[in-house]
Scaffold this motif. Structure first.
Motif, short mmCIF file in Angstrom:
data_model
loop_
_atom_site.label_atom_id
_atom_site.label_comp_id
_atom_site.label_asym_id
_atom_site.label_seq_id
_atom_site.Cartn_x
_atom_site.Cartn_y
_atom_site.Cartn_z
N UNK A 27 0.78 -1.10 -0.68
CA UNK A 27 -0.48 -0.30 -0.20
C UNK A 27 1.16 0.86 -0.15
N UNK A 28 0.09 1.96 -1.04
CA UNK A 28 1.45 3.64 -1.24
C UNK A 28 2.16 3.20 -1.83
N UNK A 29 3.02 2.74 -2.57
CA UNK A 29 4.57 2.27 -2.76
C UNK A 29 3.49 2.90 -4.30
N UNK A 30 5.25 2.99 -5.06
CA UNK A 30 5.27 3.23 -6.60
C UNK A 30 5.58 2.75 -6.93
N UNK A 31 4.97 1.80 -8.22
CA UNK A 31 5.79 0.26 -8.74
C UNK A 31 6.42 0.59 -10.37
N UNK A 32 7.43 0.72 -10.59
CA UNK A 32 7.32 1.38 -11.56
C UNK A 32 7.60 -0.09 -12.68
N UNK A 33 7.35 0.40 -14.13
CA UNK A 33 7.66 -1.17 -15.41
C UNK A 33 8.11 -0.48 -15.81
N UNK A 34 9.21 -0.87 -16.59
CA UNK A 34 10.41 -0.07 -17.42
C UNK A 34 10.51 -1.47 -18.45
N UNK A 35 11.33 -1.58 -19.61
CA UNK A 35 11.48 -2.64 -21.03
C UNK A 35 11.52 -1.93 -22.13
N UNK A 36 11.87 -2.93 -23.18
CA UNK A 36 11.76 -2.52 -24.39
C UNK A 36 10.23 -2.77 -24.59
N UNK A 37 9.65 -2.49 -26.24
CA UNK A 37 8.62 -2.06 -26.40
C UNK A 37 8.41 -3.81 -26.50
N UNK A 38 7.41 -4.87 -26.26
CA UNK A 38 7.00 -6.12 -26.29
C UNK A 38 7.32 -6.37 -25.22
N UNK A 39 7.90 -6.55 -24.02
CA UNK A 39 8.37 -7.27 -22.65
C UNK A 39 7.62 -7.56 -21.53
N UNK A 40 6.17 -6.71 -21.80
CA UNK A 40 4.90 -7.36 -20.88
C UNK A 40 4.80 -6.49 -19.97
N UNK A 41 4.97 -5.25 -20.03
CA UNK A 41 4.71 -4.09 -18.90
C UNK A 41 3.04 -3.51 -19.62
#
Length: 671
Positions: free
Chosen positions: A454-468
């Motif tokens: 709760x309250x955390x910020x989770x970032x998803x990064x990766x190249x296009x098509x990686x599944x973000x």
């Protein structure tokens, strides 16, 4: 359930009104079809009734005829209490009427020679002394018939008025039912579309879906309004005519009854060919709608890359295919419609001539002029509904094909829209060994496991098509996983309804979508629980108040479809305000700042620091500089998490994330 039964089921939703309409129709048809019977009575009983035997009487009444000092009355009108004398006859030969001062034994071929009347019938022959009647004397014999003729005419006029009234009533009710049915069907289709999984729309152009809701349902409306109304009316009309024919003459009615199986067989033949053409026509119309929708949406690209000619050629090909199949339908209709009616009509008249012509050759089988008139009238009337039925074959088949397409859409498995449970989530998200594939055998996510408190910020990064984006699609339950589980606050998202789940989530997309309305209505999306104060507060929190202050009507400024009159930054701010107004426990930002200028991004970033307070936030970003403050960064590569940690931790690892960050940093520096 067959298409026909499903169409009938929709009609039976309004069975009470339908029953009233059918009763009105039967009354109207019954009133109208009495015409030939009344005509027969007028001819046989009154116009030709003067040829019936007369008897001499002493009393003078309104039914007696005064001729040469004596009163005469038709023998069928003689009362029991009246004294009668000798019998006389009045006969018509050619255009003349003649007085016969004695009974006539039989009738047959009549011939006048001076004052002699000769009647021949086979081997029998009789001669009578006659006297030709003057116009005044003829009128005297017709005088008692006038009141009967007037009464019959007035009676038929009254029946026509009744028929007109009930005809209007049944037509109005059938039209009303048809419009109600289509209203219900369109609501059902639109409601069902909203329950279909996102997967259904992945490979189906929007234009094809629109064609089924608009074009196909409009064709079905035509089925109820025109085709079925015409079929029902024609069927009842034909039943009434056949009943009347059987009352007049059973043998000839049986001959005319042959038209029914002929129509049935003809319709089966027609359907065999028309079904193929109509399926192709409806399919091409859907493709045309899809092409138009695509061209309009991509007009900027078409004109910018000078693709107008190629787009026109693609459209022309579809349009020519549509024209080709429409022409085939035209040939089929021309061959099997009017020719059928003409053939049946000619056969019926041949049967009529043969039957009545043969009957007139024998004394026992001779028929009256009134019966002949009634049969000719009924035959003429019979081919009106037959023509109506045959002319509706093409519309019927087209509507049947459209119905199949609509019902096929309704048969697509959807998810029932449930009332969301009123509970507030904490926002503790867990992915446990999640594997997912859009198409079987091609996993786009493999064994994804992570936790967002709760309250955390989770970032998803990766190249296009990686599944973000796929991870966020699963969290929102746009798609369901093949393996593993997703939990929120320790409860599987598959143990609660999609509506309950999504009520706790807000999403901001890279390309925000705005609906026609106002800026304020796009924030609340018509949700009455979101008050005006909340709308304005949300817009102010994201900095929209400052950016939108130039608009004449402020937050009530009209917005056209997709918000094309607003800048990308303004559309994104409205999208942010929409997410905030719903006060979600989980906030998803999918490339939310990718298309925003630096100045607007600074406004949003300041607002996000406030917005994210107390909420679990997922950020999908290509610009890594925007996620440096994230509590956890997940680095994805080919559907797997290859790195995780804070910005500082990942930079220290000098792995894929550090490489991506340095490349972006260098690109920015070089620019």
């Amino acid at each position: 359930m067959t298409t026909g039964r499903r169409l009938l089921a929709y009609a039976l939703l309004y069975k009470k009104v339908l029953s009233v309409a059918l009763i009105f129709l039967m009354i109207a048809v019954g009133a109208e079809l009495t015409g030939p019977f009344i005509g027969k009575k007028m001819i046989d009983d009154h116009i030709l009734g003067v040829e019936k035997p007369y008897v001499e009487v002493n009393e003078k009444t309104d039914k007696t005829v005064y001729y040469q000092g004596n009163n005469y009355i038709r023998s069928d009108r003689l009362n029991n209490g009246m004294d009668s004398g000798k019998q006389i006859n009045v006969v018509q030969v050619g255009f003349g009427y003649y007085f016969v001062n004695e009974p006539i034994r039989f009738d047959g071929n009549r011939k006048i020679s001076g004052d002699q009347l000769t009647i021949n019938n086979g081997n029998e022959r009789e001669t009578y002394e006659v006297k030709r009647l003057s116009k005044e004397e003829i009128f005297a014999f017709y005088q008692p018939e006038i009141s009967g003729l007037v009464q019959l005419v007035l009676f038929y006029l009254g029946l026509l008025i009744v028929a007109i009234f009930f005809q209007y009533g049944q037509h109005y009710l059938l039209q009303r039912i048809a419009n109600r049915i289509i209203q219900k069907m369109r609501v059902d289709v639109f409601e069902h579309i909203q329950t279909l999984p996102i997967r259904y729309f992945d490979n189906l152009p929007a234009g094809k879906v629109v064609a089924r809701i608009t074009n196909d349902t409009e064709t079905i409306r035509d089925l109820y309004v025109t085709v079925l109304a015409n079929f029902v009316t024609s069927a009842i009309y034909m039943i009434g005519i056949y009943i009347a024919m059987f009352l007049l003459n059973v043998k000839l009615a049986l001959i005319c009854l042959v038209a029914v199986p002929i129509i049935f067989l003809w319709s089966m033949t027609y359907r065999k060919f028309a079904s193929v053409y109509n399926h192709r026509i409806r399919s091409i119309i859907s493709e045309i709608n899809a092409k138009l929708n695509e061209a309009i949406q991509g007009m900027t690209i078409i004109q910018a890359f000078r693709h107008e000619k190629a787009t026109q050629e693609e459209f022309d090909e579809l349009n020519n295919n549509h024209f080709r199949y429409q022409r085939k339908m035209l040939h089929l209709n021309s061959l099997l419609s009017h020719n059928l009616v003409n053939l049946l009509r000619n056969l019926a008249y041949v049967a009529l001539i043969w039957y009545f012509g043969g009957a007139s050759l024998s004394a026992t089988g001779i028929v009256s002029i009134g019966v002949l008139y009634a049969f000719v009238d009924y035959l003429n009337r019979l081919f009106q509904p037959i023509t109506g039925i045959v002319n509706q074959f093409s519309r019927l088949e087209l509507a049947r094909v459209s119905s199949e397409r609509v019902f096929r859409l309704l048969d697509e498995p959807g998810t029932e829209v449930e009332e969301p449970v009123q509970k507030k989530l904490e926002g503790h998200v867990q992915f446990k060994d999640v594997t997912f594939a859009y198409n079987e055998g091609k996993n786009v996510l493999k064994n994804i496991t992570f936790e967002a408190k709760k309250g955390q910020t989770v970032a998803l990064v990766g190249h296009t098509g990686s599944g973000k984006s796929s991870i966020m699609n699963l969290l929102l339950r746009f798609y369901d996983i093949q393996q593993g589980d997703i939990l929120i606050d320790g409860e599987s998202i598959y143990d609660q309804s999609r509506q309950t789940l999504r009520k706790q989530m807000g999403i901001v997309l890279q390309d925000p979508y705005l609906f026609s309305g106002t800026i304020a209505s796009n924030v609340s999306l018509g949700n009455e629980d979101i008050k005006r104060e909340t709308i304005e507060s949300s817009l102010k929190q994201v900095g929209a108040a400052e950016l939108l202050k130039h608009l004449p009507e402020g937050f009530d400024e009209p917005v056209v479809e997709k918000g094309s009159t607003l800048s990308s930054g303004e559309r994104q701010l409205i999208s942010f305000a929409r997410a905030l107004a719903y006060d979600p426990a989980i906030l998803i930002l999918d490339e939310a700042t990718a298309n925003i200028d630096t100045e607007t991004e600074a406004i949003i970033q300041r607002a996000l620091d406030v917005v994210k307070e107390g909420r679990t936030t997922f950020v999908i970003a290509h610009r890594l500089s925007t996620i440096k403050k994230a509590d956890m960064i997940l680095v994805l590569e080919k559907g797997e998490i290859v790195e995780r940690g804070s910005h500082e931790q990942l930079m220290q690892q000098e792995g894929l994330y550090a490489q991506m960050y340095e490349l972006q940093k260098g690109a920015v520096a070089n620019s």
